[in-house]
Scaffold this motif. Structure first.
Motif, PDB file in Angstrom:
ATOM      1  N   VAL A  77      45.434  48.561  37.401  1.00 42.96           N
ATOM      2  CA  VAL A  77      44.221  49.317  37.687  1.00 42.96           C
ATOM      3  C   VAL A  77      43.646  48.979  39.075  1.00 42.96           C
ATOM      4  O   VAL A  77      42.927  49.775  39.661  1.00 42.96           O
ATOM      5  CB  VAL A  77      43.181  49.092  36.567  1.00 42.96           C
ATOM      6  CG1 VAL A  77      42.595  47.701  36.618  1.00 42.96           C
ATOM      7  CG2 VAL A  77      42.090  50.127  36.605  1.00 42.96           C
ATOM      8  N   PHE A  78      44.000  47.826  39.635  1.00 42.83           N
ATOM      9  CA  PHE A  78      43.510  47.419  40.951  1.00 42.83           C
ATOM     10  C   PHE A  78      44.491  47.775  42.064  1.00 42.83           C
ATOM     11  O   PHE A  78      44.271  47.427  43.220  1.00 42.83           O
ATOM     12  CB  PHE A  78      43.211  45.915  40.963  1.00 42.83           C
ATOM     13  CG  PHE A  78      42.109  45.532  40.013  1.00 42.83           C
ATOM     14  CD1 PHE A  78      40.779  45.774  40.325  1.00 42.83           C
ATOM     15  CD2 PHE A  78      42.406  44.963  38.798  1.00 42.83           C
ATOM     16  CE1 PHE A  78      39.761  45.447  39.450  1.00 42.83           C
ATOM     17  CE2 PHE A  78      41.390  44.624  37.911  1.00 42.83           C
ATOM     18  CZ  PHE A  78      40.068  44.874  38.238  1.00 42.83           C
ATOM     19  N   GLY A  94      43.299  51.524  27.744  1.00 45.62           N
ATOM     20  CA  GLY A  94      44.559  51.879  28.393  1.00 45.62           C
ATOM     21  C   GLY A  94      44.684  51.390  29.830  1.00 45.62           C
ATOM     22  O   GLY A  94      45.626  51.754  30.523  1.00 45.62           O
ATOM     23  N   ARG A  95      43.738  50.578  30.302  1.00 45.52           N
ATOM     24  CA  ARG A  95      43.811  50.038  31.662  1.00 45.52           C
ATOM     25  C   ARG A  95      44.826  48.902  31.693  1.00 45.52           C
ATOM     26  O   ARG A  95      44.768  47.988  30.885  1.00 45.52           O
ATOM     27  CB  ARG A  95      42.446  49.534  32.121  1.00 45.52           C
ATOM     28  CG  ARG A  95      41.433  50.636  32.358  1.00 45.52           C
ATOM     29  CD  ARG A  95      40.106  50.054  32.784  1.00 45.52           C
ATOM     30  NE  ARG A  95      39.439  49.469  31.632  1.00 45.52           N
ATOM     31  CZ  ARG A  95      38.276  49.899  31.142  1.00 45.52           C
ATOM     32  NH1 ARG A  95      37.642  50.896  31.704  1.00 45.52           N
ATOM     33  NH2 ARG A  95      37.741  49.327  30.085  1.00 45.52           N
ATOM     34  N   VAL A  96      45.743  48.960  32.639  1.00 42.97           N
ATOM     35  CA  VAL A  96      46.772  47.941  32.814  1.00 42.97           C
ATOM     36  C   VAL A  96      46.280  46.964  33.874  1.00 42.97           C
ATOM     37  O   VAL A  96      45.848  47.377  34.959  1.00 42.97           O
ATOM     38  CB  VAL A  96      48.105  48.584  33.252  1.00 42.97           C
ATOM     39  CG1 VAL A  96      49.133  47.523  33.598  1.00 42.97           C
ATOM     40  CG2 VAL A  96      48.622  49.509  32.155  1.00 42.97           C
ATOM     41  N   VAL A  97      46.328  45.648  33.561  1.00 43.89           N
ATOM     42  CA  VAL A  97      45.820  44.630  34.479  1.00 43.89           C
ATOM     43  C   VAL A  97      46.869  43.532  34.632  1.00 43.89           C
ATOM     44  O   VAL A  97      47.306  42.940  33.647  1.00 43.89           O
ATOM     45  CB  VAL A  97      44.495  44.025  33.968  1.00 43.89           C
ATOM     46  CG1 VAL A  97      43.960  42.993  34.950  1.00 43.89           C
ATOM     47  CG2 VAL A  97      43.467  45.113  33.720  1.00 43.89           C
ATOM     48  N   LEU A  98      47.257  43.279  35.871  1.00 45.05           N
ATOM     49  CA  LEU A  98      48.184  42.207  36.187  1.00 45.05           C
ATOM     50  C   LEU A  98      47.503  40.867  35.911  1.00 45.05           C
ATOM     51  O   LEU A  98      46.292  40.723  36.109  1.00 45.05           O
ATOM     52  CB  LEU A  98      48.577  42.309  37.662  1.00 45.05           C
ATOM     53  CG  LEU A  98      49.786  41.556  38.159  1.00 45.05           C
ATOM     54  CD1 LEU A  98      51.035  41.953  37.384  1.00 45.05           C
ATOM     55  CD2 LEU A  98      49.996  41.840  39.641  1.00 45.05           C
ATOM     56  N   ASP A 104      39.265  39.422  38.163  1.00 43.69           N
ATOM     57  CA  ASP A 104      38.637  40.620  38.739  1.00 43.69           C
ATOM     58  C   ASP A 104      38.292  41.623  37.642  1.00 43.69           C
ATOM     59  O   ASP A 104      37.221  42.229  37.661  1.00 43.69           O
ATOM     60  CB  ASP A 104      39.562  41.284  39.758  1.00 43.69           C
ATOM     61  CG  ASP A 104      39.779  40.433  41.000  1.00 43.69           C
ATOM     62  OD1 ASP A 104      38.903  39.594  41.299  1.00 43.69           O
ATOM     63  OD2 ASP A 104      40.810  40.612  41.659  1.00 43.69           O
ATOM     64  N   TYR A 105      39.203  41.784  36.689  1.00 43.47           N
ATOM     65  CA  TYR A 105      38.965  42.696  35.561  1.00 43.47           C
ATOM     66  C   TYR A 105      37.731  42.254  34.776  1.00 43.47           C
ATOM     67  O   TYR A 105      36.864  43.067  34.452  1.00 43.47           O
ATOM     68  CB  TYR A 105      40.192  42.727  34.651  1.00 43.47           C
ATOM     69  CG  TYR A 105      39.970  43.420  33.338  1.00 43.47           C
ATOM     70  CD1 TYR A 105      40.034  44.803  33.240  1.00 43.47           C
ATOM     71  CD2 TYR A 105      39.688  42.693  32.184  1.00 43.47           C
ATOM     72  CE1 TYR A 105      39.823  45.452  32.036  1.00 43.47           C
ATOM     73  CE2 TYR A 105      39.483  43.319  30.975  1.00 43.47           C
ATOM     74  CZ  TYR A 105      39.553  44.698  30.899  1.00 43.47           C
ATOM     75  OH  TYR A 105      39.338  45.333  29.695  1.00 43.47           O
ATOM     76  N   LEU A 106      37.653  40.961  34.477  1.00 49.83           N
ATOM     77  CA  LEU A 106      36.524  40.456  33.707  1.00 49.83           C
ATOM     78  C   LEU A 106      35.197  40.693  34.433  1.00 49.83           C
ATOM     79  O   LEU A 106      34.204  41.077  33.818  1.00 49.83           O
ATOM     80  CB  LEU A 106      36.696  38.966  33.408  1.00 49.83           C
ATOM     81  CG  LEU A 106      37.788  38.621  32.403  1.00 49.83           C
ATOM     82  CD1 LEU A 106      38.019  37.116  32.367  1.00 49.83           C
ATOM     83  CD2 LEU A 106      37.444  39.148  31.028  1.00 49.83           C
ATOM     84  N   VAL A 107      35.180  40.496  35.741  1.00 50.08           N
ATOM     85  CA  VAL A 107      33.951  40.664  36.513  1.00 50.08           C
ATOM     86  C   VAL A 107      33.612  42.143  36.697  1.00 50.08           C
ATOM     87  O   VAL A 107      32.501  42.587  36.394  1.00 50.08           O
ATOM     88  CB  VAL A 107      34.071  39.966  37.889  1.00 50.08           C
ATOM     89  CG1 VAL A 107      32.887  40.312  38.781  1.00 50.08           C
ATOM     90  CG2 VAL A 107      34.179  38.458  37.709  1.00 50.08           C
ATOM     91  N   GLU A 108      34.581  42.925  37.174  1.00 49.45           N
ATOM     92  CA  GLU A 108      34.305  44.303  37.564  1.00 49.45           C
ATOM     93  C   GLU A 108      34.239  45.279  36.395  1.00 49.45           C
ATOM     94  O   GLU A 108      33.444  46.206  36.408  1.00 49.45           O
ATOM     95  CB  GLU A 108      35.352  44.785  38.572  1.00 49.45           C
ATOM     96  CG  GLU A 108      35.279  44.026  39.884  1.00 49.45           C
ATOM     97  CD  GLU A 108      36.338  44.458  40.871  1.00 49.45           C
ATOM     98  OE1 GLU A 108      36.843  45.600  40.772  1.00 49.45           O
ATOM     99  OE2 GLU A 108      36.679  43.647  41.749  1.00 49.45           O
ATOM    100  N   VAL A 109      35.072  45.077  35.396  1.00 56.98           N
ATOM    101  CA  VAL A 109      35.138  46.044  34.304  1.00 56.98           C
ATOM    102  C   VAL A 109      34.239  45.644  33.141  1.00 56.98           C
ATOM    103  O   VAL A 109      33.507  46.465  32.602  1.00 56.98           O
ATOM    104  CB  VAL A 109      36.599  46.242  33.823  1.00 56.98           C
ATOM    105  CG1 VAL A 109      36.663  47.199  32.652  1.00 56.98           C
ATOM    106  CG2 VAL A 109      37.469  46.755  34.978  1.00 56.98           C
ATOM    107  N   THR A 110      34.281  44.376  32.758  1.00 53.48           N
ATOM    108  CA  THR A 110      33.510  43.962  31.586  1.00 53.48           C
ATOM    109  C   THR A 110      32.155  43.361  31.937  1.00 53.48           C
ATOM    110  O   THR A 110      31.330  43.165  31.054  1.00 53.48           O
ATOM    111  CB  THR A 110      34.298  42.939  30.721  1.00 53.48           C
ATOM    112  OG1 THR A 110      34.444  41.735  31.452  1.00 53.48           O
ATOM    113  CG2 THR A 110      35.641  43.487  30.316  1.00 53.48           C
TER     114      THR A 110
END
Length: 119
Positions: A77-78, A94-98, A104-110
């Motif tokens: 997703v990034f 359905g977002r795929v995160v490396l 980054d996912y935890l901060v930006e998305v959640t």
């Protein structure tokens, strides 16, 4: 009758735990060490049961992340490229995160906030 240390169940159990830890990748071993330090500093000594649970958790994570998939996504997703051997996860939307982008996912998305204790 003199018993050898190698004949004691505690010794065999300890060797089994050592073997299980050594089979894990180095990043999982590092997480276990960090968790032992955290457990000891915040809650007291790490018991054998606690350590067995910790190793089992890391083994389960490795099993979940180590499933080889031939038809994997090209990027997360990034926008980071996913290459052969990379670890990634897919959230409920359905977002795929490396794996390298998990923070980054935890901060930006959640919206998770990270803190650091200084004293």
């Amino acid at each position: 009758m003199v018993k050898k240390v190698e004949d004691l169940q505690e010794y065999r159990d300890t060797k089994d735990l050592e073997t299980r830890i050594h089979k894990l990748p180095s990043d999982a071993q590092t997480r276990i060490i960090q968790n032992i330090v955290s457990q000891t500093c915040w809650h007291g000594p790490a018991t054998r049961e606690w350590l067995e649970n910790e190793i089992s958790s890391q083994e389960q994570l490795e099993t979940m992340f180590s499933k080889p998939i031939e038809d994997h996504p090209v990027e997360d997703v990034f926008g980071s490229e996913i290459r052969t051997g990379d670890k990634w996860f897919e959230d409920g939307a359905g977002r795929v995160v490396l794996e390298d982008n998990a923070e980054d996912y935890l901060v930006e998305v959640t919206g998770v906030q990270f803190f650091r204790a200084i004293k």
